[in-house]
Design a protein around this motif. Sequence first.
Motif: not given
Length: 114
Positions: A30-36, A45-63
């Motif tokens: 619960g205290r860590n950013v998680m990512g795929w 290896r490339e970033l697909v998506a991340t989510i912060t502890t507060d639920g903010y999300t970020n995605y690579v453009g292709s997905v």
Amino acid sequence: QVQLVESGGGLVQPGGSLRLSCAASGSIFGRNVMGWYRQAPGKQRELVATITTDGYTNYVGSVKGRFTISRDNAKNTVYLQMNSLKPEDTAVYYCKMGIRTVYWGQGTQVTVSS
């Protein structure tokens, strides 16, 4: 020691859907950013998506618009809902916890093919 265990990969036809899960051991989820992330054969290896502890999300453009990352802190689990899958989404998908101190899962294979 933190362990991350991915599941939900498999073979799916183009246009299909899969939902990946990553379950974490320990009490720091619960205290860590998680990512795929993903790694296709012969590629980095490339970033697909991340989510912060507060639920903010970020995605690579292709997905964007096709994949959705979410987390359930009560279950120590992060998910990746993948819709409208394409052959170019074929890769081993990895779960990652943290930014400074980083933990990786073992990966789960996703193959998109007719």
